[in-house]
Design an enzyme around this catalytic site. Structure first.
Site, PDB file in Angstrom:
ATOM      1  N   ASP A  34      76.238 -11.169  61.236  1.00  0.00           N
ATOM      2  CA  ASP A  34      75.793 -10.141  60.293  1.00  0.00           C
ATOM      3  C   ASP A  34      76.764  -8.961  60.243  1.00  0.00           C
ATOM      4  O   ASP A  34      77.008  -8.395  59.173  1.00  0.00           O
ATOM      5  CB  ASP A  34      74.407  -9.605  60.700  1.00  0.00           C
ATOM      6  CG  ASP A  34      73.335 -10.661  60.499  1.00  0.00           C
ATOM      7  OD1 ASP A  34      73.679 -11.768  60.039  1.00  0.00           O
ATOM      8  OD2 ASP A  34      72.159 -10.363  60.812  1.00  0.00           O
ATOM      9  N   ALA A  35      77.291  -8.612  61.410  1.00  0.00           N
ATOM     10  CA  ALA A  35      78.158  -7.427  61.481  1.00  0.00           C
ATOM     11  C   ALA A  35      79.405  -7.618  60.610  1.00  0.00           C
ATOM     12  O   ALA A  35      79.875  -6.694  59.949  1.00  0.00           O
ATOM     13  CB  ALA A  35      78.558  -7.154  62.914  1.00  0.00           C
ATOM     14  N   SER A  83      54.114 -26.953  31.279  1.00  0.00           N
ATOM     15  CA  SER A  83      53.340 -27.050  32.514  1.00  0.00           C
ATOM     16  C   SER A  83      53.215 -28.510  32.906  1.00  0.00           C
ATOM     17  O   SER A  83      53.766 -29.389  32.251  1.00  0.00           O
ATOM     18  CB  SER A  83      51.993 -26.377  32.345  1.00  0.00           C
ATOM     19  OG  SER A  83      51.325 -26.984  31.278  1.00  0.00           O
ATOM     20  N   LEU A  84      52.506 -28.752  33.973  1.00  0.00           N
ATOM     21  CA  LEU A  84      52.369 -30.106  34.497  1.00  0.00           C
ATOM     22  C   LEU A  84      50.915 -30.521  34.442  1.00  0.00           C
ATOM     23  O   LEU A  84      50.029 -29.686  34.603  1.00  0.00           O
ATOM     24  CB  LEU A  84      52.800 -30.142  35.971  1.00  0.00           C
ATOM     25  CG  LEU A  84      54.269 -29.924  36.295  1.00  0.00           C
ATOM     26  CD1 LEU A  84      54.436 -29.715  37.798  1.00  0.00           C
ATOM     27  CD2 LEU A  84      55.082 -31.134  35.839  1.00  0.00           C
ATOM     28  N   GLU A 115      58.695 -33.577  45.116  1.00  0.00           N
ATOM     29  CA  GLU A 115      59.032 -32.202  45.508  1.00  0.00           C
ATOM     30  C   GLU A 115      57.774 -31.455  45.905  1.00  0.00           C
ATOM     31  O   GLU A 115      56.700 -31.768  45.415  1.00  0.00           O
ATOM     32  CB  GLU A 115      59.643 -31.448  44.298  1.00  0.00           C
ATOM     33  CG  GLU A 115      60.762 -32.176  43.642  1.00  0.00           C
ATOM     34  CD  GLU A 115      61.221 -31.494  42.348  1.00  0.00           C
ATOM     35  OE1 GLU A 115      60.620 -30.483  41.943  1.00  0.00           O
ATOM     36  OE2 GLU A 115      62.193 -32.003  41.765  1.00  0.00           O
ATOM     37  N   LYS A 117      55.141 -28.604  45.456  1.00  0.00           N
ATOM     38  CA  LYS A 117      54.751 -27.756  44.338  1.00  0.00           C
ATOM     39  C   LYS A 117      54.553 -26.352  44.898  1.00  0.00           C
ATOM     40  O   LYS A 117      53.563 -26.065  45.575  1.00  0.00           O
ATOM     41  CB  LYS A 117      53.468 -28.262  43.687  1.00  0.00           C
ATOM     42  CG  LYS A 117      53.132 -27.473  42.429  1.00  0.00           C
ATOM     43  CD  LYS A 117      51.962 -28.092  41.690  1.00  0.00           C
ATOM     44  CE  LYS A 117      51.760 -27.460  40.329  1.00  0.00           C
ATOM     45  NZ  LYS A 117      51.443 -26.044  40.389  1.00  0.00           N
ATOM     46  N   ASP A 119      53.862 -22.470  45.297  1.00  0.00           N
ATOM     47  CA  ASP A 119      52.826 -21.644  44.704  1.00  0.00           C
ATOM     48  C   ASP A 119      53.336 -20.217  44.515  1.00  0.00           C
ATOM     49  O   ASP A 119      53.121 -19.341  45.330  1.00  0.00           O
ATOM     50  CB  ASP A 119      51.591 -21.668  45.609  1.00  0.00           C
ATOM     51  CG  ASP A 119      50.342 -21.313  44.841  1.00  0.00           C
ATOM     52  OD1 ASP A 119      50.430 -21.159  43.610  1.00  0.00           O
ATOM     53  OD2 ASP A 119      49.283 -21.190  45.480  1.00  0.00           O
ATOM     54  N   ARG A 138      57.610 -16.927  32.659  1.00  0.00           N
ATOM     55  CA  ARG A 138      57.208 -18.026  31.797  1.00  0.00           C
ATOM     56  C   ARG A 138      56.462 -17.526  30.563  1.00  0.00           C
ATOM     57  O   ARG A 138      56.614 -18.062  29.473  1.00  0.00           O
ATOM     58  CB  ARG A 138      56.323 -18.956  32.615  1.00  0.00           C
ATOM     59  CG  ARG A 138      55.781 -20.124  31.872  1.00  0.00           C
ATOM     60  CD  ARG A 138      55.113 -21.081  32.849  1.00  0.00           C
ATOM     61  NE  ARG A 138      54.626 -22.245  32.161  1.00  0.00           N
ATOM     62  CZ  ARG A 138      53.440 -22.323  31.580  1.00  0.00           C
ATOM     63  NH1 ARG A 138      52.640 -21.294  31.605  1.00  0.00           N
ATOM     64  NH2 ARG A 138      53.071 -23.428  30.960  1.00  0.00           N
ATOM     65  N   GLU A 175      60.862 -21.536  40.926  1.00  0.00           N
ATOM     66  CA  GLU A 175      59.670 -20.790  41.327  1.00  0.00           C
ATOM     67  C   GLU A 175      60.090 -19.643  42.246  1.00  0.00           C
ATOM     68  O   GLU A 175      60.848 -19.856  43.199  1.00  0.00           O
ATOM     69  CB  GLU A 175      58.741 -21.761  42.074  1.00  0.00           C
ATOM     70  CG  GLU A 175      57.317 -21.312  42.167  1.00  0.00           C
ATOM     71  CD  GLU A 175      56.468 -21.684  40.941  1.00  0.00           C
ATOM     72  OE1 GLU A 175      57.022 -22.147  39.926  1.00  0.00           O
ATOM     73  OE2 GLU A 175      55.248 -21.473  41.014  1.00  0.00           O
ATOM     74  N   TYR A 227      63.952 -25.985  40.459  1.00  0.00           N
ATOM     75  CA  TYR A 227      63.461 -27.360  40.422  1.00  0.00           C
ATOM     76  C   TYR A 227      63.767 -28.098  39.127  1.00  0.00           C
ATOM     77  O   TYR A 227      63.391 -29.243  38.977  1.00  0.00           O
ATOM     78  CB  TYR A 227      61.960 -27.436  40.736  1.00  0.00           C
ATOM     79  CG  TYR A 227      61.091 -26.477  39.946  1.00  0.00           C
ATOM     80  CD1 TYR A 227      60.971 -26.573  38.567  1.00  0.00           C
ATOM     81  CD2 TYR A 227      60.374 -25.498  40.618  1.00  0.00           C
ATOM     82  CE1 TYR A 227      60.173 -25.694  37.863  1.00  0.00           C
ATOM     83  CE2 TYR A 227      59.559 -24.618  39.917  1.00  0.00           C
ATOM     84  CZ  TYR A 227      59.468 -24.716  38.534  1.00  0.00           C
ATOM     85  OH  TYR A 227      58.675 -23.850  37.840  1.00  0.00           O
ATOM     86  N   LYS A 292      58.404 -36.739  39.878  1.00  0.00           N
ATOM     87  CA  LYS A 292      59.099 -36.765  38.595  1.00  0.00           C
ATOM     88  C   LYS A 292      59.880 -38.077  38.484  1.00  0.00           C
ATOM     89  O   LYS A 292      60.593 -38.436  39.434  1.00  0.00           O
ATOM     90  CB  LYS A 292      60.092 -35.588  38.509  1.00  0.00           C
ATOM     91  CG  LYS A 292      59.413 -34.237  38.585  1.00  0.00           C
ATOM     92  CD  LYS A 292      60.413 -33.098  38.696  1.00  0.00           C
ATOM     93  CE  LYS A 292      59.689 -31.771  38.808  1.00  0.00           C
ATOM     94  NZ  LYS A 292      60.587 -30.660  39.102  1.00  0.00           N
ATOM     95  N   LYS A 316      47.659 -32.366  43.602  1.00  0.00           N
ATOM     96  CA  LYS A 316      47.246 -31.123  44.258  1.00  0.00           C
ATOM     97  C   LYS A 316      46.609 -31.368  45.627  1.00  0.00           C
ATOM     98  O   LYS A 316      45.916 -32.365  45.839  1.00  0.00           O
ATOM     99  CB  LYS A 316      46.243 -30.371  43.366  1.00  0.00           C
ATOM    100  CG  LYS A 316      46.777 -30.027  41.988  1.00  0.00           C
ATOM    101  CD  LYS A 316      47.779 -28.884  41.996  1.00  0.00           C
ATOM    102  CE  LYS A 316      47.141 -27.550  42.201  1.00  0.00           C
ATOM    103  NZ  LYS A 316      46.658 -26.902  40.976  1.00  0.00           N
ATOM    104  N   CYS A 410      24.171  -2.156  70.112  1.00  0.00           N
ATOM    105  CA  CYS A 410      24.890  -3.423  70.288  1.00  0.00           C
ATOM    106  C   CYS A 410      23.919  -4.590  70.136  1.00  0.00           C
ATOM    107  O   CYS A 410      22.889  -4.622  70.810  1.00  0.00           O
ATOM    108  CB  CYS A 410      25.536  -3.449  71.670  1.00  0.00           C
ATOM    109  SG  CYS A 410      26.229  -5.053  72.092  1.00  0.00           S
ATOM    110  N   CYS A 413      23.630  -6.258  73.860  1.00  0.00           N
ATOM    111  CA  CYS A 413      23.036  -5.600  75.023  1.00  0.00           C
ATOM    112  C   CYS A 413      22.211  -4.366  74.680  1.00  0.00           C
ATOM    113  O   CYS A 413      21.587  -3.787  75.562  1.00  0.00           O
ATOM    114  CB  CYS A 413      24.120  -5.240  76.036  1.00  0.00           C
ATOM    115  SG  CYS A 413      25.144  -3.860  75.503  1.00  0.00           S
ATOM    116  N   CYS A 428      30.732  -1.368  71.154  1.00  0.00           N
ATOM    117  CA  CYS A 428      29.576  -1.280  72.019  1.00  0.00           C
ATOM    118  C   CYS A 428      30.000  -0.461  73.230  1.00  0.00           C
ATOM    119  O   CYS A 428      31.080  -0.656  73.780  1.00  0.00           O
ATOM    120  CB  CYS A 428      29.188  -2.686  72.450  1.00  0.00           C
ATOM    121  SG  CYS A 428      28.168  -2.717  73.911  1.00  0.00           S
ATOM    122  N   CYS A 434      27.432  -5.081  79.167  1.00  0.00           N
ATOM    123  CA  CYS A 434      27.292  -5.968  78.009  1.00  0.00           C
ATOM    124  C   CYS A 434      27.821  -7.376  78.331  1.00  0.00           C
ATOM    125  O   CYS A 434      28.981  -7.530  78.694  1.00  0.00           O
ATOM    126  CB  CYS A 434      28.060  -5.395  76.816  1.00  0.00           C
ATOM    127  SG  CYS A 434      27.909  -6.399  75.336  1.00  0.00           S
TER     128      CYS A 434
END
Ligand code: IVH
Length: 685
Positions: A34-35, A83-84, A115, A117, A119, A138, A175, A227, A292, A316, A410, A413, A428, A434
């Site tokens: 990263d550095a 859509s599907l 693949e 799906k 969400d 969309r 997506e 996709y 597909k 689904k 409570c 108790c 409590c 208790c």
């Protein structure tokens, strides 16, 4: 005007950064630390700052841009975003496959690209000559919203495509999702600020992309997976869907790693099962899988019915969210006495199991969501997470819906329930009395830093409780060898050892005893401060809230916990029984802070020491009058650092708190009058 060398260097840096972005965000396989990446980025930023005329809109420094002035512009998609069709069972899937084979006139198994799906929300990206020029939602499938400024902030979306053979124009579909971990963190932060939470990662992703200020979107952990290709110009596309996904990958776009080629329905079902098993361990939510037809010429032959392709179907998974009714709300008592409201639900099948209870966490949550008894609610169960109520369906609220009220006593108790201002949790006050809290209380009482009853581990405590031999901590001291030998794996010798250990534990210190009582928020350090201040249990027992607050480091919340604890008759009874059983300590001497060389100093220990444990070091420091704390602040005298120190070292350095190594510690213990060197001397003055 910048000279050619500057322009070239900037371009070289951009190419390198884009490549490393791709390795990091798309492949999850960084090549450089990263550095090093930061260094490249800083160099580019510096060049662009010195020569603003060389900045190009798609420079990696330009991900976060300005707000669109009049909200989002409407854009018409080159190709509609369709859509599907869905299926939910094996039969429906077989029917789909039959239609495909009939449509194509083939008998043998069809090859499908399978693949996950995802969400999230569907997005179209348009690249012209490899440059990202548009990101659109969309919308209704034909016209969406121009969210380019927001899409640009998503790191896994390249601002420029990589590699060779880049299309003249490319419309790619995918997506945008929010990983579950990011979603939880976002909601946690919203909860803390009293802001509205998102119901699920999909809503969070959609809400984040539809922010007018791209700087807000940039702070949200979004990712994009591609996709499909909507349209491509000036490029030879692969003849299979799978091949096209490979092409997208080659251009630096992110494609799910879970895509597989399978044969026929059986291959599909196998994939469905495997993804179903994996579902809960994926970093983001999927609500099913998509099959597909792999061959593009076959896709073309099959075509579309209304707005969905005949060559693809979504299979689904059982839903993560369902609607049901709250039958009642009860309160459970946890190990710290926390009362948790739990909704009893009309049983509902969600996330693959039948759910009839959902936690409401605490009263704040009940109030924020305004859940009432008999309300209709959305219940969510994702992964291994306990089911929860997402929201109330207000339009279905029955007229007799009842508000939830926190009980005053409570439910286990009967002790008083307190909810301290500013705290979400109601508790409590029964403490040791208790039953719900007893088990954990007994374990704590016996633990090493408390009464240090050797040999009384968790397993044994559980057996003692289950057999009814011990109810409260004072019962421990009434145990006999005869009682104990009846337990599993307990011979007469071990039984006698435990009795001896109990006997030995009776000689203790006031600080340990206070700690062992398990009063809320009273850890070891607080217990020691209380012992040193009051020097007798009676004085502590009688102390008013004001007197308690006078003890160093004890604030109003802790004072209230202590005060309440000693006002519960059951707690007092248990304490009296313990004293009667023979628990004793020597009264701590009146403090003479001045006489102690390290009085007024606070140390924090981090990392492993060689010559002693951290605890031993702490005890030695405290014996010299110092305080030992778990967290570094500006008031810390010094941080003592062993091997592999944690974040405390960084914090000390940040705050400019002196740091001592083990040698420094040993020198200090040997000759505490010297202080901690120069800085210590100053502090002493
Ligand atoms: S293909 C013509 N593949 O599901 C086919 N869609 O109900 C276009 N989705 O709006 C879609 N993962 O947002 C496709 N691997 C995937 C998908 C996927 C999620 C979403 C997409 C679409 C919706 C269709």
């Amino acid at each position: 005007m910048a000279d050619k060398a500057v322009v070239e260097r900037a371009e070289e840096l951009r190419r390198q950064i884009e490549y490393h972005n791709y390795r990091y965000y798309v492949l999850d396989d960084p090549e450089i630390p990263d550095a090093e990446y930061d260094r490249l980025m800083r160099e580019l930023e510096a060049l662009e700052a010195a020569h603003p005329e060389i900045i190009i809109p798609n420079s990696p420094t330009q991900r976060v841009g300005a707000k669109p002035r009049d909200g989002f512009r409407e854009v018409r998609h080159d190709m509609p975003m369709l859509s599907l069709n869905n299926c939910f069972s094996e039969e429906e899937l077989r029917a789909f496959d039959r239609r495909v084979r009939e449509g194509l006139g083939v008998e043998s198994a069809v090859e499908y690209a399978s693949e996950p799906k995802l969400d999230g929300l569907a997005i179209s990206l348009v690249y012209e000559d490899g440059e990202l020029v548009l990101g659109a939602t969309r919308g209704d499938g034909y016209t969406g919203e121009d969210v380019t400024a927001n899409v640009r902030t998503i790191d896994s979306i390249p601002l420029r495509l990589l590699g060779d053979g880049i299309p003249k124009r490319l419309d790619v579909r995918g997506e945008v999702v929010m990983p579950i971990a990011g979603f939880r963190a976002l909601n946690e932060a919203a909860r803390k600020k009293g802001e509205k939470e998102f119901a699920n990662p999909r809503n969070a992703a959609a809400g984040s992309l539809r922010q007018l200020d791209p700087a807000v979107t940039a702070r949200r952990p979004l990712q994009m997976y591609c996709y499909a290709i909507g349209r491509a110009e000036g490029v030879e596309l692969a003849e299979t869907h799978f091949g096209q996904l490979e092409q997208l990958r080659g251009w630096g776009l992110r494609v799910s790693r879970e895509v597989r080629l399978v044969e026929g329905v059986d291959g599909c079902l196998d994939y469905y099962r495997r993804m179903g098993e994996k579902r809960d361990s994926l970093p983001f939510e999927i609500d099913g899988v998509v099959y597909k037809v792999n061959r593009i010429d076959w896709q073309e032959r099959l075509g579309y019915v209304s707005r969905a392709p005949r060559w693809a179907i979504a299979h689904k998974f059982p839903a993560h969210e369902e609607m049901t009714q709250v039958l009642d709300v009860e309160f459970q008592v946890g190990r710290t006495g926390a009362l948790t409201p739990v909704a009893r639900l009309k049983p509902v099948f969600v996330g693959g199991v039948t759910v009839s209870n959902a936690t409401l966490h605490n009263m704040d949550e009940v109030e924020r969501k305004d859940v009432r008894i008999r309300d209709w609610v959305i219940v969510r169960r994702a992964g291994d997470v306990i089911p929860e109520i997402v929201s109330v369906v207000l339009s279905k609220r029955p007229p007799d819906a009842r508000k939830v009220v926190l009980p005053k006593k409570c439910p286990v108790c009967g002790s008083a329930v307190v909810r301290i201002e500013g705290e979400a949790v109601a508790r409590c006050t029964g403490g040791l009395y208790c039953p719900a809290q007893r088990r954990e209380a007994i374990k704590h009482f016996a633990s090493r830093k408390a009464m240090d009853i050797e040999g009384l581990g968790d397993k044994l405590v559980e057996q003692l409780i289950d057999r009814g031999l011990v109810e409260h901590v004072d019962d421990l001291y009434r145990l006999t060898v005869d009682d104990l030998v009846k337990l599993e794996r307990m011979g007469p010798k071990s039984a006698q050892n435990l009795i001896d250990a109990l006997e030995k534990s009776k000689q203790t210190t006031l600080a340990r005893f206070i700690y062992a009582l398990g009063i809320r928020e009273v850890g070891e350090a607080t217990a020691r401060a209380l012992a040193a201040h009051f020097r007798s249990l009676d004085r502590l027992r009688e102390a008013s809230i004001e007197e308690l607050e006078a003890v160093p480091d004890i604030g109003p919340v802790v004072a209230k916990h202590i005060h309440t604890f000693f006002r519960q008759p059951h707690n007092l009874e248990v304490i009296d029984n313990l004293l009667e059983a023979g628990i004793r300590w020597e009264e701590p001497e009146a403090p003479e802070p001045e006489a102690q060389p390290l009085a007024g100093m606070t140390f924090v220990l981090t990392g492993a020491l060689e010559s002693m444990t951290r605890e031993e070091a702490g005890e030695k420091l405290m014996a010299l009058g110092a305080r030992v704390s778990g967290s570094v602040s500006k008031k810390t005298t010094a941080v003592i650092v062993g091997d592999k120190p944690g974040s405390k070292l960084a914090k000390a350095e940040k705050l400019g708190v002196p740091v001592l190594d083990e040698q420094g510690l040993l020198a200090l213990l040997k000759d505490p009058e010297r202080g901690i060197g120069n800085k210590g001397d100053e502090a002493d003055e």
